[in-house]
Design a protein around this motif. Structure first.
Motif, PDB file in Angstrom:
ATOM      1  N   GLY A 281       1.006  17.130   2.293  1.00  0.00           N
ATOM      2  CA  GLY A 281       1.019  16.196   3.414  1.00  0.00           C
ATOM      3  C   GLY A 281      -0.252  15.375   3.506  1.00  0.00           C
ATOM      4  O   GLY A 281      -0.203  14.129   3.477  1.00  0.00           O
ATOM      5  N   PRO A 282      -1.431  16.021   3.611  1.00  0.00           N
ATOM      6  CA  PRO A 282      -2.679  15.245   3.612  1.00  0.00           C
ATOM      7  C   PRO A 282      -2.879  14.423   2.345  1.00  0.00           C
ATOM      8  O   PRO A 282      -3.465  13.341   2.390  1.00  0.00           O
ATOM      9  CB  PRO A 282      -3.758  16.331   3.742  1.00  0.00           C
ATOM     10  N   THR A 283      -2.393  14.921   1.206  1.00  0.00           N
ATOM     11  CA  THR A 283      -2.530  14.166  -0.039  1.00  0.00           C
ATOM     12  C   THR A 283      -1.755  12.860   0.028  1.00  0.00           C
ATOM     13  O   THR A 283      -2.260  11.793  -0.356  1.00  0.00           O
ATOM     14  CB  THR A 283      -2.029  14.999  -1.237  1.00  0.00           C
ATOM     15  N   LEU A 284      -0.519  12.910   0.526  1.00  0.00           N
ATOM     16  CA  LEU A 284       0.274  11.684   0.658  1.00  0.00           C
ATOM     17  C   LEU A 284      -0.374  10.723   1.640  1.00  0.00           C
ATOM     18  O   LEU A 284      -0.427   9.516   1.393  1.00  0.00           O
ATOM     19  CB  LEU A 284       1.693  12.034   1.106  1.00  0.00           C
ATOM     20  N   ALA A 285      -0.881  11.245   2.759  1.00  0.00           N
ATOM     21  CA  ALA A 285      -1.553  10.381   3.733  1.00  0.00           C
ATOM     22  C   ALA A 285      -2.776   9.713   3.129  1.00  0.00           C
ATOM     23  O   ALA A 285      -3.034   8.523   3.353  1.00  0.00           O
ATOM     24  CB  ALA A 285      -1.945  11.197   4.963  1.00  0.00           C
ATOM     25  N   PHE A 286      -3.532  10.477   2.335  1.00  0.00           N
ATOM     26  CA  PHE A 286      -4.715   9.915   1.679  1.00  0.00           C
ATOM     27  C   PHE A 286      -4.326   8.828   0.683  1.00  0.00           C
ATOM     28  O   PHE A 286      -4.944   7.757   0.622  1.00  0.00           O
ATOM     29  CB  PHE A 286      -5.493  11.014   0.975  1.00  0.00           C
ATOM     30  N   LEU A 287      -3.288   9.076  -0.102  1.00  0.00           N
ATOM     31  CA  LEU A 287      -2.884   8.111  -1.118  1.00  0.00           C
ATOM     32  C   LEU A 287      -2.349   6.823  -0.500  1.00  0.00           C
ATOM     33  O   LEU A 287      -2.558   5.737  -1.035  1.00  0.00           O
ATOM     34  CB  LEU A 287      -1.818   8.727  -2.032  1.00  0.00           C
ATOM     35  N   VAL A 288      -1.661   6.958   0.630  1.00  0.00           N
ATOM     36  CA  VAL A 288      -1.079   5.779   1.268  1.00  0.00           C
ATOM     37  C   VAL A 288      -2.150   4.926   1.950  1.00  0.00           C
ATOM     38  O   VAL A 288      -2.080   3.696   1.928  1.00  0.00           O
ATOM     39  CB  VAL A 288       0.005   6.202   2.282  1.00  0.00           C
ATOM     40  N   THR A 289      -3.140   5.583   2.547  1.00  0.00           N
ATOM     41  CA  THR A 289      -4.126   4.832   3.332  1.00  0.00           C
ATOM     42  C   THR A 289      -5.504   4.755   2.680  1.00  0.00           C
ATOM     43  O   THR A 289      -6.361   4.025   3.175  1.00  0.00           O
ATOM     44  CB  THR A 289      -4.286   5.464   4.717  1.00  0.00           C
ATOM     45  N   GLY A 290      -5.723   5.491   1.601  1.00  0.00           N
ATOM     46  CA  GLY A 290      -7.063   5.545   1.018  1.00  0.00           C
ATOM     47  C   GLY A 290      -7.173   4.917  -0.346  1.00  0.00           C
ATOM     48  O   GLY A 290      -7.989   5.337  -1.168  1.00  0.00           O
ATOM     49  N   SER A 291      -6.371   3.907  -0.593  1.00  0.00           N
ATOM     50  CA  SER A 291      -6.350   3.290  -1.925  1.00  0.00           C
ATOM     51  C   SER A 291      -7.166   2.003  -1.988  1.00  0.00           C
ATOM     52  O   SER A 291      -6.945   1.185  -2.883  1.00  0.00           O
ATOM     53  CB  SER A 291      -4.898   2.985  -2.324  1.00  0.00           C
ATOM     54  N   PHE A 292      -8.100   1.810  -1.050  1.00  0.00           N
ATOM     55  CA  PHE A 292      -8.764   0.505  -0.968  1.00  0.00           C
ATOM     56  C   PHE A 292      -9.604   0.196  -2.204  1.00  0.00           C
ATOM     57  O   PHE A 292      -9.700  -0.969  -2.606  1.00  0.00           O
ATOM     58  CB  PHE A 292      -9.618   0.413   0.303  1.00  0.00           C
TER      59      PHE A 292
ATOM     60  N   SER B  21      -0.643   9.174  10.073  1.00  0.00           N
ATOM     61  CA  SER B  21      -0.049   9.624   8.812  1.00  0.00           C
ATOM     62  C   SER B  21      -0.346  11.097   8.573  1.00  0.00           C
ATOM     63  O   SER B  21       0.547  11.873   8.215  1.00  0.00           O
ATOM     64  CB  SER B  21      -0.575   8.780   7.646  1.00  0.00           C
ATOM     65  N   VAL B  22      -1.594  11.500   8.782  1.00  0.00           N
ATOM     66  CA  VAL B  22      -1.972  12.900   8.561  1.00  0.00           C
ATOM     67  C   VAL B  22      -1.238  13.810   9.538  1.00  0.00           C
ATOM     68  O   VAL B  22      -0.682  14.851   9.154  1.00  0.00           O
ATOM     69  CB  VAL B  22      -3.495  13.075   8.695  1.00  0.00           C
ATOM     70  N   ALA B  23      -1.216  13.433  10.832  1.00  0.00           N
ATOM     71  CA  ALA B  23      -0.575  14.277  11.845  1.00  0.00           C
ATOM     72  C   ALA B  23       0.929  14.393  11.602  1.00  0.00           C
ATOM     73  O   ALA B  23       1.499  15.490  11.669  1.00  0.00           O
ATOM     74  CB  ALA B  23      -0.845  13.702  13.239  1.00  0.00           C
ATOM     75  N   PHE B  24       1.569  13.273  11.306  1.00  0.00           N
ATOM     76  CA  PHE B  24       3.023  13.299  11.113  1.00  0.00           C
ATOM     77  C   PHE B  24       3.395  14.073   9.851  1.00  0.00           C
ATOM     78  O   PHE B  24       4.354  14.861   9.852  1.00  0.00           O
ATOM     79  CB  PHE B  24       3.555  11.872  11.034  1.00  0.00           C
ATOM     80  N   LEU B  25       2.662  13.874   8.772  1.00  0.00           N
ATOM     81  CA  LEU B  25       2.991  14.555   7.526  1.00  0.00           C
ATOM     82  C   LEU B  25       2.707  16.050   7.614  1.00  0.00           C
ATOM     83  O   LEU B  25       3.340  16.839   6.902  1.00  0.00           O
ATOM     84  CB  LEU B  25       2.219  13.922   6.368  1.00  0.00           C
TER      85      LEU B  25
ATOM     86  N   THR C 227       0.825  -1.203   0.000  1.00  0.00           N
ATOM     87  CA  THR C 227       0.000   0.000   0.000  1.00  0.00           C
ATOM     88  C   THR C 227       0.859   1.253   0.000  1.00  0.00           C
ATOM     89  O   THR C 227       0.565   2.227  -0.703  1.00  0.00           O
ATOM     90  CB  THR C 227      -0.935  -0.007   1.224  1.00  0.00           C
ATOM     91  N   ILE C 228       1.925   1.250   0.791  1.00  0.00           N
ATOM     92  CA  ILE C 228       2.828   2.403   0.827  1.00  0.00           C
ATOM     93  C   ILE C 228       3.492   2.601  -0.531  1.00  0.00           C
ATOM     94  O   ILE C 228       3.608   3.737  -1.026  1.00  0.00           O
ATOM     95  CB  ILE C 228       3.890   2.221   1.930  1.00  0.00           C
ATOM     96  N   GLN C 229       3.920   1.512  -1.151  1.00  0.00           N
ATOM     97  CA  GLN C 229       4.557   1.617  -2.465  1.00  0.00           C
ATOM     98  C   GLN C 229       3.610   2.227  -3.482  1.00  0.00           C
ATOM     99  O   GLN C 229       3.981   3.145  -4.231  1.00  0.00           O
ATOM    100  CB  GLN C 229       5.018   0.244  -2.941  1.00  0.00           C
ATOM    101  N   LEU C 230       2.366   1.756  -3.507  1.00  0.00           N
ATOM    102  CA  LEU C 230       1.382   2.298  -4.446  1.00  0.00           C
ATOM    103  C   LEU C 230       1.114   3.770  -4.152  1.00  0.00           C
ATOM    104  O   LEU C 230       1.071   4.601  -5.072  1.00  0.00           O
ATOM    105  CB  LEU C 230       0.083   1.496  -4.350  1.00  0.00           C
TER     106      LEU C 230
ATOM    107  N   VAL D 153       3.023   6.023  -2.570  1.00  0.00           N
ATOM    108  CA  VAL D 153       4.175   6.879  -2.838  1.00  0.00           C
ATOM    109  C   VAL D 153       4.363   7.069  -4.340  1.00  0.00           C
ATOM    110  O   VAL D 153       4.656   8.188  -4.809  1.00  0.00           O
ATOM    111  CB  VAL D 153       5.450   6.281  -2.198  1.00  0.00           C
ATOM    112  N   MET D 154       4.196   6.005  -5.129  1.00  0.00           N
ATOM    113  CA  MET D 154       4.323   6.144  -6.584  1.00  0.00           C
ATOM    114  C   MET D 154       3.259   7.086  -7.137  1.00  0.00           C
ATOM    115  O   MET D 154       3.542   7.924  -8.005  1.00  0.00           O
ATOM    116  CB  MET D 154       4.227   4.768  -7.249  1.00  0.00           C
ATOM    117  N   ALA D 155       2.021   6.965  -6.638  1.00  0.00           N
ATOM    118  CA  ALA D 155       0.957   7.863  -7.087  1.00  0.00           C
ATOM    119  C   ALA D 155       1.245   9.299  -6.660  1.00  0.00           C
ATOM    120  O   ALA D 155       0.984  10.243  -7.416  1.00  0.00           O
ATOM    121  CB  ALA D 155      -0.387   7.401  -6.527  1.00  0.00           C
ATOM    122  N   PHE D 156       1.807   9.475  -5.471  1.00  0.00           N
ATOM    123  CA  PHE D 156       2.131  10.811  -4.984  1.00  0.00           C
ATOM    124  C   PHE D 156       3.227  11.455  -5.834  1.00  0.00           C
ATOM    125  O   PHE D 156       3.117  12.625  -6.215  1.00  0.00           O
ATOM    126  CB  PHE D 156       2.583  10.730  -3.529  1.00  0.00           C
ATOM    127  N   VAL D 157       4.277  10.705  -6.129  1.00  0.00           N
ATOM    128  CA  VAL D 157       5.363  11.234  -6.959  1.00  0.00           C
ATOM    129  C   VAL D 157       4.838  11.612  -8.337  1.00  0.00           C
ATOM    130  O   VAL D 157       5.172  12.684  -8.879  1.00  0.00           O
ATOM    131  CB  VAL D 157       6.500  10.199  -7.072  1.00  0.00           C
TER     132      VAL D 157
END
Length: 305
Positions: free
Chosen positions: A235-246, A283-287, A97-100, A102-106
């Motif tokens: 920051g919120p975008t990366l958190a969403f992409l990492v955890t919201g790809s279901f 993820s949201v808080a840290f980012l 999930t993190i790989q997907l 991060v790739m989408a974020f980049v």
């Protein structure tokens, strides 16, 4: 800076505590339970399972029990996958999930920011119209619709990419594009608006009046200052992409944790639902802390003390 970072990182703890209380309370307030299914279990069996998993205790005792395990790194048992712990489910699916994400974020950053700059520099001309049209389409198109279109066109019609799985780079292309479509449009719109605002500043007019080349003004003055509002949403975008790809994970049969998050909601898998919610909140808080650090890097005028 270190004092500021320490204080911000420590503030994550009460944030997570508040999120956990709200989520746990709402989760148990919803009618139904983890043993509800099409084939209803006998009352005696449900009572035995409730006693085994501690669900027969008052809600506050259940929360304290979960909190004690969470602090120690134990996310509890899965009620849906009874032969697995939540720790094992997260450990198996989270790297994918993190790989997907991060790739989408980049991809979203590499396409969205230049697209917004391209639109702003060609304001009220064809570059602006093209970029704005693409952004509107991207915002209006849900990720699952884009995913289906990509499968139909690039997989079924042309046979360029497989329709599902996660076995190598060829399998990563379509899910990454489908997940990055909406963030690309949002980042492009933010970048365009920020660039247009910067172009009206007095220091930009001063730079032009000094005879600086347009390329130098854009790269050294406009883009750097325009990126400050854009960084806010990264920051919120990366958190969403990492955890919201279901949804994307389910469409492309990707073995990540996103699909388990969706299952935990529909099946009342309390432990798994709490783990995924806390992961997203962290993820949201840290980012957001990372975004604040990037502010100081982008704009030397910003200092934290």
């Amino acid at each position: 800076m270190l004092t500021y970072l320490s204080r911000r990182i420590l503030w994550i703890i009460p944030v997570l505590f508040t999120v956990s209380i709200i989520t746990f309370g709402l989760m148990h307030a919803v009618p139904g339970g983890p043993w509800d299914s099409e084939k209803r279990l006998p009352a005696a069996v449900q009572a035995r399972l409730n006693a085994e998993y501690g669900l027969d205790k008052p809600v506050h005792e259940q929360y304290l029990s979960w909190l004690g395990g969470f602090v120690q790194g134990d996310l509890g048992p899965s009620y849906r996958f009874r032969d697995r712990r939540v720790n094992d489910i997260v450990a198996d699916g989270l790297p994918t999930t993190i790989q997907l994400g991060v790739m989408a974020f980049v991809l979203a950053v590499l396409v969205g920011i230049p697209l917004g700059i391209f639109a702003a520099l060609g304001h009220n001309r064809w570059p602006d119209y093209v970029s704005t049209s693409l952004s509107i389409v991207g915002i209006a198109t849900p990720s699952f619709v884009l995913a289906i279109l990509l499968i139909v066109v690039l997989s079924v019609q042309f046979g360029l990419f497989p329709t599902g799985g996660w076995k190598g780079p060829q399998y990563w292309v379509l899910p990454t594009i489908a997940l990055a479509g909406f963030p690309i449009a949002v980042i492009a719109r933010y970048t365009r608006a920020s660039m247009l605002e910067v172009t009206r500043k007095d220091y930009i007019r001063t730079a032009h009046s000094k005879g600086l080349r347009n390329q130098s003004v854009v790269s050294r003055h406009m883009i750097r200052n325009a990126l400050i509002p854009v960084v806010t949403i990264l920051g919120p975008t990366l958190a969403f992409l990492v955890t919201g790809s279901f949804i994307i994970e389910r469409i492309f049969s990707i073995p990540g944790v996103g699909q388990f998050y969706l299952n935990s909601i529909t099946t009342r898998d309390y432990s798994l639902l709490m783990a995924m919610t806390m992961l997203y909140a962290f993820s949201v808080a840290f980012l957001n802390v990372v975004v604040d650090v990037l502010y100081a890097y982008i704009d030397p005028r910003i200092r934290y003390s």
